[in-house]
Scaffold this active site. Structure first.
Site, PDB file in Angstrom:
ATOM      1  N   ASN A   1       4.979   4.435   2.577  1.00 50.83           N
ATOM      2  CA  ASN A   1       5.393   3.202   3.244  1.00 50.83           C
ATOM      3  C   ASN A   1       6.801   2.917   2.749  1.00 50.83           C
ATOM      4  OD1 ASN A   1       5.874   0.653   4.190  1.00 50.83           O
ATOM      5  ND2 ASN A   1       4.305  -0.367   2.944  1.00 50.83           N
TER       6      ASN A   1
ATOM      7  N   LYS B   1       8.851   0.687   3.653  1.00 52.71           N
ATOM      8  CA  LYS B   1       9.245  -0.728   3.649  1.00 52.71           C
ATOM      9  C   LYS B   1      10.637  -0.880   4.287  1.00 52.71           C
ATOM     10  CE  LYS B   1       6.089  -1.306  -0.144  1.00 52.71           C
ATOM     11  NZ  LYS B   1       5.659  -2.063  -1.315  1.00 52.71           N
TER      12      LYS B   1
ATOM     13  N   HIS C   1      -0.068  -5.476   5.770  1.00 54.10           N
ATOM     14  CA  HIS C   1       0.395  -5.232   4.401  1.00 54.10           C
ATOM     15  C   HIS C   1       0.570  -6.575   3.687  1.00 54.10           C
ATOM     16  CE1 HIS C   1       2.958  -4.107   1.066  1.00 54.10           C
ATOM     17  NE2 HIS C   1       2.473  -2.886   1.223  1.00 54.10           N
TER      18      HIS C   1
ATOM     19  N   GLU D   1       2.836  -7.696   1.907  1.00 49.66           N
ATOM     20  CA  GLU D   1       4.169  -8.299   2.066  1.00 49.66           C
ATOM     21  C   GLU D   1       4.280  -9.034   3.402  1.00 49.66           C
ATOM     22  OE1 GLU D   1       6.267  -4.694   1.238  1.00 49.66           O
ATOM     23  OE2 GLU D   1       5.587  -4.821  -0.837  1.00 49.66           O
TER      24      GLU D   1
ATOM     25  N   GLU E   1      -4.921  -2.314  -1.574  1.00 50.90           N
ATOM     26  CA  GLU E   1      -3.679  -2.496  -2.324  1.00 50.90           C
ATOM     27  C   GLU E   1      -3.741  -3.802  -3.105  1.00 50.90           C
ATOM     28  OE1 GLU E   1      -0.349   0.070  -0.391  1.00 50.90           O
ATOM     29  OE2 GLU E   1      -0.143  -2.021   0.189  1.00 50.90           O
TER      30      GLU E   1
ATOM     31  N   GLY F   1       4.635  -2.463  -6.461  1.00 42.58           N
ATOM     32  CA  GLY F   1       6.034  -2.519  -6.889  1.00 42.58           C
ATOM     33  C   GLY F   1       6.224  -3.032  -8.306  1.00 42.58           C
TER      34      GLY F   1
ATOM     35  N   SER G   1       1.782   1.092  -6.957  1.00 48.02           N
ATOM     36  CA  SER G   1       2.371   1.880  -8.049  1.00 48.02           C
ATOM     37  C   SER G   1       1.717   3.244  -8.230  1.00 48.02           C
ATOM     38  CB  SER G   1       2.351   1.088  -9.356  1.00 48.02           C
ATOM     39  OG  SER G   1       3.110  -0.107  -9.219  1.00 48.02           O
TER      40      SER G   1
END
Ligand code: 13P
Length: 256
Positions: free
Chosen positions: A13, A15, A98, A100, A170, A176, A216
């Site tokens: 991904n 991003k 996701h 985010e 996730e 991250g 991660s």
């Protein structure tokens, strides 16, 4: 082993990283490094990178996906991209929900369900993301929350449509941050997701569902995470921007 019943998918991904030219460069670098029949290899890239990504990946085992799509077929939704548009380009997968998008763009369980349904109806495969925040984990509500996210995301989808769904676990606190869930923590939640799906669709459908871990995941920890019974692949952020690191993860999945 039940793991043999489903396909392993290693997905990047990207991003909001890489321009179209950088996309061409990185995929050209990756192509010889990620050749395998042992798992599916997928790169989900920004909308403007889809075209160069599809072109550069042509003739290789790298599949291309998008990072989001809108739930309406067409209309007055300035700045949005529909599932039909992606399908027509040759995109195969799309990431939905996701964390985010949930955190910064008002995505809810309901819009995740609408987007996943639109994607599947357009002939795409949907990678639906679920995961708890650190506060939610500390409050001890991880399994309730994951059940709810999973059930709402899948609402109205048939067993046939479920074949075009991948679920990515996730944990938000691991994205991250360099803080990976331990293989045991990740396995526990992935097994829980499979159990929820079993309750909705039965054992056969649950055993066939690919469940990824993301947060991660890197060249060092991938093999251990991927060795777990219910972890069938990875959704990889940072490490998917480096050809070498990503290829190590692909190899771990292919050999696992
Ligand atoms: P990182 O691998 O950078 O933690 O990102 C994970 C992720 O969000 C993949 O969708």
């Amino acid at each position: 082993m039940k793991k043999d019943l489903r396909k392993a998918i290693i997905a990047g991904n990207w991003k909001m990283n890489k321009t179209p030219n950088e996309t061409k460069e990185l995929i050209a670098q990756m192509k010889p490094l990620v050749q395998t029949n042992g798992c599916e290899v997928l790169l989900c890239v920004p909308f403007v990178d889809l075209c160069p990504a599809l072109k550069t990946a042509e003739g290789s085992n790298i599949k291309i996906g998008a990072e989001n799509c809108h739930f309406e077929k067409s209309g007055a939704f300035t700045g949005e991209i529909s599932a039909d548009m992606l399908k027509e380009m040759g995109v195969e997968y799309v990431i939905i929900g996701h964390s985010e998008r949930r955190q910064y763009f008002g995505e809810t369980d309901e819009t995740v369900n609408k987007r996943a349904t639109a994607a599947i109806n357009a002939g795409l495969k949907a990678i639906i993301c679920v995961g708890e925040t650190l506060t939610q984990r500390e409050q001890g509500i991880t399994s309730e929350l994951i059940s709810m996210q999973t059930k709402i995301a899948l609402l109205g989808l048939s067993e046939e449509q479920l074949k075009n769904v991948v679920i990515a676990y996730e944990p938000v606190w691991a994205i991250g941050t360099g803080k990976t869930a331990t293989a045991e923590e990740a396995e526990e939640v992935c097994a829980h997701i499979r159990n929820v799906v079993k309750g909705l669709y039965g054992e056969k459908a649950a055993n066939a569902l690919t469940i990824q871990y993301g947060g991660s995941m890197n060249a060092k920890n991938a093999a251990e995470l991927l060795s777990k019974e219910d972890i069938d692949g990875g959704l990889i952020g940072g490490a998917s921007l480096k050809a070498e690191d990503f290829s190590v993860i692909v190899k771990a999945a292919a050999n696992g």
